[in-house]
Design a protein around this motif. Structure first.
Motif, PDB file in Angstrom:
ATOM      1  N   ALA A 192       0.833  -1.200   0.000  1.00 22.71           N
ATOM      2  CA  ALA A 192       0.000   0.000   0.000  1.00 22.71           C
ATOM      3  C   ALA A 192       0.869   1.251   0.000  1.00 22.71           C
ATOM      4  CB  ALA A 192      -0.933  -0.007   1.209  1.00 22.71           C
ATOM      5  N   VAL A 193       1.934   1.223   0.786  1.00 19.23           N
ATOM      6  CA  VAL A 193       2.855   2.365   0.821  1.00 19.23           C
ATOM      7  C   VAL A 193       3.490   2.569  -0.551  1.00 19.23           C
ATOM      8  CG1 VAL A 193       5.031   3.198   1.795  1.00 19.23           C
ATOM      9  CG2 VAL A 193       3.286   2.194   3.290  1.00 19.23           C
ATOM     10  N   ALA A 194       3.894   1.469  -1.204  1.00 15.28           N
ATOM     11  CA  ALA A 194       4.471   1.567  -2.550  1.00 15.28           C
ATOM     12  C   ALA A 194       3.459   2.137  -3.534  1.00 15.28           C
ATOM     13  CB  ALA A 194       4.947   0.193  -3.009  1.00 15.28           C
ATOM     14  N   ALA A 195       2.179   1.803  -3.353  1.00 18.37           N
ATOM     15  CA  ALA A 195       1.133   2.325  -4.242  1.00 18.37           C
ATOM     16  C   ALA A 195       0.980   3.838  -4.087  1.00 18.37           C
ATOM     17  CB  ALA A 195      -0.191   1.620  -3.957  1.00 18.37           C
ATOM     18  N   ILE A 196       1.141   4.346  -2.861  1.00 16.66           N
ATOM     19  CA  ILE A 196       1.094   5.800  -2.646  1.00 16.66           C
ATOM     20  C   ILE A 196       2.210   6.477  -3.422  1.00 16.66           C
ATOM     21  CG2 ILE A 196       1.367   7.647  -0.952  1.00 16.66           C
ATOM     22  CD1 ILE A 196       0.123   5.788   1.129  1.00 16.66           C
ATOM     23  N   TYR A 197       3.423   5.961  -3.269  1.00 18.74           N
ATOM     24  CA  TYR A 197       4.562   6.540  -3.984  1.00 18.74           C
ATOM     25  C   TYR A 197       4.338   6.501  -5.498  1.00 18.74           C
ATOM     26  CZ  TYR A 197       7.522   6.736   0.210  1.00 18.74           C
ATOM     27  OH  TYR A 197       8.059   7.052   1.439  1.00 18.74           O
ATOM     28  N   ALA A 198       3.802   5.391  -5.973  1.00 16.89           N
ATOM     29  CA  ALA A 198       3.610   5.237  -7.423  1.00 16.89           C
ATOM     30  C   ALA A 198       2.550   6.195  -7.950  1.00 16.89           C
ATOM     31  CB  ALA A 198       3.240   3.796  -7.739  1.00 16.89           C
ATOM     32  N   LEU A 199       1.417   6.305  -7.258  1.00 12.30           N
ATOM     33  CA  LEU A 199       0.336   7.166  -7.740  1.00 12.30           C
ATOM     34  C   LEU A 199       0.740   8.637  -7.707  1.00 12.30           C
ATOM     35  CD1 LEU A 199      -2.505   7.509  -8.790  1.00 12.30           C
ATOM     36  CD2 LEU A 199      -3.367   7.334  -6.449  1.00 12.30           C
ATOM     37  N   LYS A 200       1.500   9.025  -6.703  1.00 12.32           N
ATOM     38  CA  LYS A 200       1.955  10.409  -6.616  1.00 12.32           C
ATOM     39  C   LYS A 200       3.184  10.680  -7.480  1.00 12.32           C
ATOM     40  CE  LYS A 200       2.366  12.681  -2.792  1.00 12.32           C
ATOM     41  NZ  LYS A 200       1.585  13.916  -2.981  1.00 12.32           N
ATOM     42  N   PHE A 237      -6.350  13.341 -10.015  1.00 14.50           N
ATOM     43  CA  PHE A 237      -6.178  11.930 -10.358  1.00 14.50           C
ATOM     44  C   PHE A 237      -7.214  11.387 -11.336  1.00 14.50           C
ATOM     45  CE2 PHE A 237      -4.172  12.084  -6.035  1.00 14.50           C
ATOM     46  CZ  PHE A 237      -2.879  11.868  -6.470  1.00 14.50           C
ATOM     47  N   GLY A 238      -8.259  12.157 -11.617  1.00 11.53           N
ATOM     48  CA  GLY A 238      -9.277  11.692 -12.552  1.00 11.53           C
ATOM     49  C   GLY A 238      -9.913  10.397 -12.082  1.00 11.53           C
ATOM     50  N   GLU A 239     -10.020   9.442 -12.994  1.00 10.36           N
ATOM     51  CA  GLU A 239     -10.659   8.160 -12.678  1.00 10.36           C
ATOM     52  C   GLU A 239      -9.637   7.054 -12.445  1.00 10.36           C
ATOM     53  OE1 GLU A 239     -13.891   7.950 -12.174  1.00 10.36           O
ATOM     54  OE2 GLU A 239     -14.050  10.104 -12.646  1.00 10.36           O
ATOM     55  N   ASP A 240      -8.450   7.407 -11.998  1.00  4.42           N
ATOM     56  CA  ASP A 240      -7.403   6.405 -11.781  1.00  4.42           C
ATOM     57  C   ASP A 240      -7.915   5.328 -10.835  1.00  4.42           C
ATOM     58  OD1 ASP A 240      -4.986   5.039 -10.868  1.00  4.42           O
ATOM     59  OD2 ASP A 240      -3.902   6.670 -11.836  1.00  4.42           O
ATOM     60  N   GLU A 241      -7.915   4.095 -11.316  1.00  2.00           N
ATOM     61  CA  GLU A 241      -8.510   2.990 -10.549  1.00  2.00           C
ATOM     62  C   GLU A 241      -7.682   2.617  -9.314  1.00  2.00           C
ATOM     63  OE1 GLU A 241      -6.649  -0.624 -13.290  1.00  2.00           O
ATOM     64  OE2 GLU A 241      -8.779  -0.125 -13.408  1.00  2.00           O
ATOM     65  N   ARG A 242      -6.462   3.115  -9.234  1.00  2.00           N
ATOM     66  CA  ARG A 242      -5.647   2.832  -8.048  1.00  2.00           C
ATOM     67  C   ARG A 242      -6.183   3.556  -6.815  1.00  2.00           C
ATOM     68  NH1 ARG A 242       0.175   4.313 -10.428  1.00  2.00           N
ATOM     69  NH2 ARG A 242      -1.149   5.922 -11.415  1.00  2.00           N
ATOM     70  N   LEU A 243      -6.993   4.580  -7.039  1.00  2.00           N
ATOM     71  CA  LEU A 243      -7.613   5.318  -5.932  1.00  2.00           C
ATOM     72  C   LEU A 243      -9.002   4.743  -5.702  1.00  2.00           C
ATOM     73  CD1 LEU A 243      -7.555   7.596  -3.878  1.00  2.00           C
ATOM     74  CD2 LEU A 243      -8.204   9.185  -5.693  1.00  2.00           C
ATOM     75  N   GLY A 244      -9.165   4.025  -4.589  1.00  2.00           N
ATOM     76  CA  GLY A 244     -10.387   3.276  -4.361  1.00  2.00           C
ATOM     77  C   GLY A 244     -11.581   4.109  -3.951  1.00  2.00           C
ATOM     78  N   ALA A 245     -11.361   5.256  -3.313  1.00  2.00           N
ATOM     79  CA  ALA A 245     -12.469   6.105  -2.856  1.00  2.00           C
ATOM     80  C   ALA A 245     -11.936   7.487  -2.512  1.00  2.00           C
ATOM     81  CB  ALA A 245     -13.158   5.490  -1.636  1.00  2.00           C
ATOM     82  N   ILE A 246     -12.824   8.472  -2.593  1.00  2.00           N
ATOM     83  CA  ILE A 246     -12.533   9.830  -2.150  1.00  2.00           C
ATOM     84  C   ILE A 246     -13.630  10.240  -1.174  1.00  2.00           C
ATOM     85  CG2 ILE A 246     -12.232  12.248  -2.808  1.00  2.00           C
ATOM     86  CD1 ILE A 246     -11.441  11.290  -5.605  1.00  2.00           C
ATOM     87  N   LEU A 247     -13.255  10.449   0.075  1.00  2.00           N
ATOM     88  CA  LEU A 247     -14.210  10.923   1.077  1.00  2.00           C
ATOM     89  C   LEU A 247     -14.276  12.444   1.019  1.00  2.00           C
ATOM     90  CD1 LEU A 247     -13.291   8.666   4.137  1.00  2.00           C
ATOM     91  CD2 LEU A 247     -15.229   8.413   2.583  1.00  2.00           C
ATOM     92  N   ASP A 248     -15.478  12.978   0.989  1.00  2.00           N
ATOM     93  CA  ASP A 248     -15.671  14.421   0.871  1.00  2.00           C
ATOM     94  C   ASP A 248     -16.029  15.005   2.232  1.00  2.00           C
ATOM     95  OD1 ASP A 248     -16.339  17.020   0.237  1.00  2.00           O
ATOM     96  OD2 ASP A 248     -17.477  16.492  -1.561  1.00  2.00           O
TER      97      ASP A 248
END
Length: 341
Positions: free
Chosen positions: A39-47, A156-167
């Protein structure tokens, strides 16, 4: 504000090793399970963030800090009592059980307890309040931080690596947390790595010592590179006495200018600005509006962004830090442009 079902679903996404964007009182964070290296690696990759640039771990109110840190100075406990939940990150010695990935490979770790109700609700549900969410700002590395859910979607648009956005609405503080290094308290003392809403004097009032500036052995920390928080359009930071002459010279060069200013310009000025935002307010209100303003100017289609420098006082230290870093790359570009005129 998202309801309990949204928060529960977001916690399950995190527990499955995926990412969730969520609001804090400072800015929106891009969160992942701090103890899950994937999960930490996914943060680095998406950013697109360098893997040696450490993340801040967010914990629930009342969390066992001893689980995350192998040594907690008394000064840290005093600051937690006063400023947590709130916009203060403490750098402490990392416990050996915590994977080094989240700390950029360092033996220290950044910890914070956010005050935003959505962030707190998520942290209380995630792993029954015993987990930590690693969460840098929810934007591409080096860009302007998001202070609304809309900003995160724009990033990030619709990037599927982002599972949800809480508003959770617009972030109240508007700039990132103060970062204070206490990992070398006994040998060096408190070190201010990044200014924010919690000021040096406020810290000194609690622990009896003013934080000092970082030395070459200070831990790496989030948001401390020379260029950061930067729009795509080049930015120049201009003192008040040079503001109007700079605008005139840029106009004479045929540049389309977007302006963020703190003081009033002469009413008789005659120039066409591509976009203009005036923030005639106290430091806390300015900070609250800063990133939304920078994003608006960045979308203006201007050639350059000119920002009037704000007062050089302690209460403006966090804002000034962000403005200097936002202008780091663009300042030279605009200065060379003016020199050629």
């Amino acid at each position: 504000m998202d309801n309990s079902d949204d928060i529960l679903a977001a916690a399950r996404i995190l527990e499955a090793g995926r990412l969730v964007a969520f609001p804090t009182e400072t800015v929106y964070g891009l969160g992942g399970d701090a103890e899950n290296p994937s999960a930490v690696a996914a943060i680095y990759a998406l950013k697109n963030r360098p893997s040696d640039h450490p993340l801040i771990v967010h914990v629930a109110p009342g969390a066992d800090i001893g689980y995350w840190s192998s040594h907690i100075p008394e000064e840290a406990r005093k600051l937690m009592d006063v400023f947590w939940p709130g916009p203060l990150t403490l750098i402490l010695k990392r416990a050996s059980r915590i994977p080094p990935d989240v700390a950029g490979g360092q033996d220290s770790i950044g910890l914070r307890c956010p005050s935003h109700p959505v962030a707190q609700a998520l942290l209380r549900v995630f792993r029954h309040g015993r987990g930590g969410i690693a969460a840098p700002s929810a934007n591409r590395f080096g860009h302007v931080s998001p202070t609304t859910a809309r900003h995160v979607r724009d990033e990030f648009g619709e990037d599927e690596r982002l599972g949800a956005i809480l508003d959770g609405g617009q972030s109240e503080v508007g700039i990132e947390s103060t970062i204070l290094d206490l990992s070398r308290m006994e040998s060096v003392g408190p070190v201010l790595l990044r200014p924010g809403k919690v000021g040096s004097q406020q810290i000194a009032d609690v622990i009896g010592t003013l934080p000092i500036a970082p030395d070459r052995n200070a831990p790496r920390a989030s948001g401390t590179l020379a260029s950061h928080y930067a729009p795509d359009i080049p930015v120049a930071l201009v003192p008040t006495d040079k503001l109007l002459p700079t605008l005139v010279r840029l106009e004479n060069r045929g540049c389309q200018v977007a302006l963020l200013h703190f003081s009033s310009l002469p009413a008789e000025r005659k120039m066409a600005l591509k976009e203009e935002i005036g923030l005639f307010c106290a430091s806390e209100v300015y900070a609250h509006q800063l990133y939304a303003s920078l994003r608006k100017l960045d979308k203006s289609g201007a050639d350059v962004i000119v920002i009037e420098a704000t007062p050089d006082t302690d209460v403006w230290k966090g804002v000034n830090d962000r403005l200097v870093r936002a202008a780091c790359n663009g300042q030279g570009i605009i200065e060379r442009l003016l020199e050629s005129s």
